[in-house]
Write an enzyme that holds these catalytic residues in place. Structure first.
Site, PDB file in Angstrom:
ATOM      1  N   PHE A  58      77.204 102.540  58.939  1.00  0.00           N
ATOM      2  CA  PHE A  58      76.120 103.314  59.555  1.00  0.00           C
ATOM      3  C   PHE A  58      75.118 102.341  60.155  1.00  0.00           C
ATOM      4  O   PHE A  58      74.620 101.447  59.477  1.00  0.00           O
ATOM      5  CB  PHE A  58      75.422 104.233  58.553  1.00  0.00           C
ATOM      6  N   LYS A  93      63.938  99.730  56.859  1.00  0.00           N
ATOM      7  CA  LYS A  93      63.539 100.653  55.793  1.00  0.00           C
ATOM      8  C   LYS A  93      62.461 100.130  54.832  1.00  0.00           C
ATOM      9  O   LYS A  93      61.346 100.616  54.841  1.00  0.00           O
ATOM     10  CB  LYS A  93      64.776 101.102  55.013  1.00  0.00           C
ATOM     11  N   ASP A 117      73.466  93.862  59.055  1.00  0.00           N
ATOM     12  CA  ASP A 117      72.560  95.002  59.014  1.00  0.00           C
ATOM     13  C   ASP A 117      72.067  95.138  57.573  1.00  0.00           C
ATOM     14  O   ASP A 117      72.760  95.682  56.709  1.00  0.00           O
ATOM     15  CB  ASP A 117      73.294  96.262  59.482  1.00  0.00           C
TER      16      ASP A 117
END
Ligand SMILES: *Cc1c(COP(=O)(O)O)cnc(C)c1O
Length: 387
Positions: free
Chosen positions: A123, A239, A210
């Site tokens: 993702f 995040k 990532d």
């Protein structure tokens, strides 16, 4: 627009691991706004930094130098060993910067049609390029034509990457999560990142990690790749970086650090004084309180606690994790558990259909972690008909 199927609850206040809804009911937050609020809700250091900065200066644009952005760049390069940083406002934007960087890097080497290796079950975000990089058809369906230039291989499988290396001449980079979050807390073999590093060095490819979900202490190291002793060429963060204030960062090292030059990329809001003040408070707190090590200890405790209480429970396939990225895989879909937990005052997530995902704040106490184990085990046993 109804892009989310939202749960029927409205939170209005938070403190540490706790959230309160409009009726004053209290919830234990084992999701942290999807790995965002690593310091918990309303952390005093973040609140103070935000209040102070809001009263000084919020935004000027990147047409001018921004002292707090430069300071955050220095801190991020210091704790990561990377050289330079581009700031945006989200994870998808951080990955967009990485994808653009890789393409430019390829063109500079004379590769007309550069491709990036990406993984199944990955993702990387919801913008067109990042959903094209994502290894989940549900994320892509209906948005064709997808962005070209991605080659997909199975996650955790070095052999398949060797085979691409032997057969393709236009690959310029690998984009990979050190642990797959949305994909179900998938942890690759221990030597996977080291293997990738070796192939990338040999082939002249950029290793782009990532770390949007795994970074900022959650994995039990400041960055998950530090468990493997390697350094990437590009790393994306978002995040947990500013504890809830929107921010994204694309870090680069070596040749990758000088690929994007003036005029090649940009962001109006990226790296503004407010978000940088928050991120600086997060880094200072993570280091001062040694929270990456705390996440490692808490994660180990939660894994063994869950393994004990769920031992012999039919339907539980695997309990796995790295620090406070924890997955409990069942033999059946378990999306209904989310609202059952909500009724009990517990916030959890289910991803990849049958994996319960726990991403509690790094400041959770041992007592609160025990409460989480107890509540979740009870719910799960009931759900599996063994209560
Ligand atoms: C959440 C996430 C993204 C996307 O971040 P947004 O801020 O939602 O754009 C990208 N990669 C990973 C690994 C993520 O967990």
């Amino acid at each position: 627009m109804s892009t989310y199927r939202q749960l029927p609850v409205r939170f209005v206040k938070g403190e540490g691991v706790w959230l309160w809804d409009t009726d004053g009911k209290r919830y234990l937050d084992a999701l942290s706004g999807i790995a965002v609020c690593g310091l918990g809700h309303a952390h005093p250091a973040v609140t103070a930094a935000l209040c102070r900065q809001a009263g000084e200066l919020v935004h000027t644009s990147n047409l001018y130098r921004i002292p707090l952005q430069e300071q955050l760049g220095d801190e991020l390069t210091r704790i990561s060993g990377m050289d330079r940083v581009f700031f945006g406002n989200s994870g998808a934007e951080a990955n967009e910067a990485a994808i653009k960087l890789a393409r430019l890097y390829g063109h500079r080497k004379g590769i007309e049609n550069p491709a990036i290796l990406v993984m199944e079950q990955s993702f990387h975000g919801r913008t067109l390029a990042t959903l094209s990089a994502t290894g989940n058809r549900k994320v892509q369906a209906g948005f064709e034509p997808l962005v070209q230039g991605f080659v997909r291989v199975p996650y955790g499988d070095i052999e398949s990457i060797e085979s691409v290396a032997a057969n393709s001449s236009n690959v310029v980079a690998v984009l990979v999560e050190p642990v797959q979050g949305e994909g179900g807390i998938n942890i690759p073999p221990e030597d996977y990142l080291a293997g990738l590093r070796e192939i990338c060095d040999r082939q002249g490819w950029l290793l782009m990690l990532d770390e949007i979900q795994t970074g900022m202490g959650r994995s039990g190291q400041m960055f998950s790749h530090q468990h493997s002793g390697i350094v990437p060429d590009v790393m994306t963060l978002a995040k947990g970086l500013a504890n809830g204030v929107p921010i994204g960062a694309c870090l680069s090292r070596g040749e990758a650090a000088t690929t994007l030059g003036p005029g090649s990329h940009g962001s109006t809001f990226g790296g503004n004084p407010l978000s940088c003040a928050s991120a600086l408070a997060v880094i200072e707190t993570l280091e001062k309180e040694d929270l990456p090590a705390r996440a490692a200890a808490l994660g180990a405790g939660l894994l063994s606690g869950l393994a004990d209480t769920l031992a012999g429970t039919a339907g539980v396939e695997e309990i796995r994790g790295q620090g406070l990225l924890i997955g409990i895989e069942l033999d059946r879909p378990c999306g209904d558990l989310v609202s059952l937990a909500l009724d009990e005052g517990l916030l959890i997530n289910v991803t990849a259909d049958r994996v319960i995902r726990l991403l509690p704040p790094l400041i959770i106490t041992d007592e609160q972690a025990d409460l989480l184990t107890e509540k979740l085990s009870g719910l799960l046993k009931n759900f599996l008909g063994q209560g």
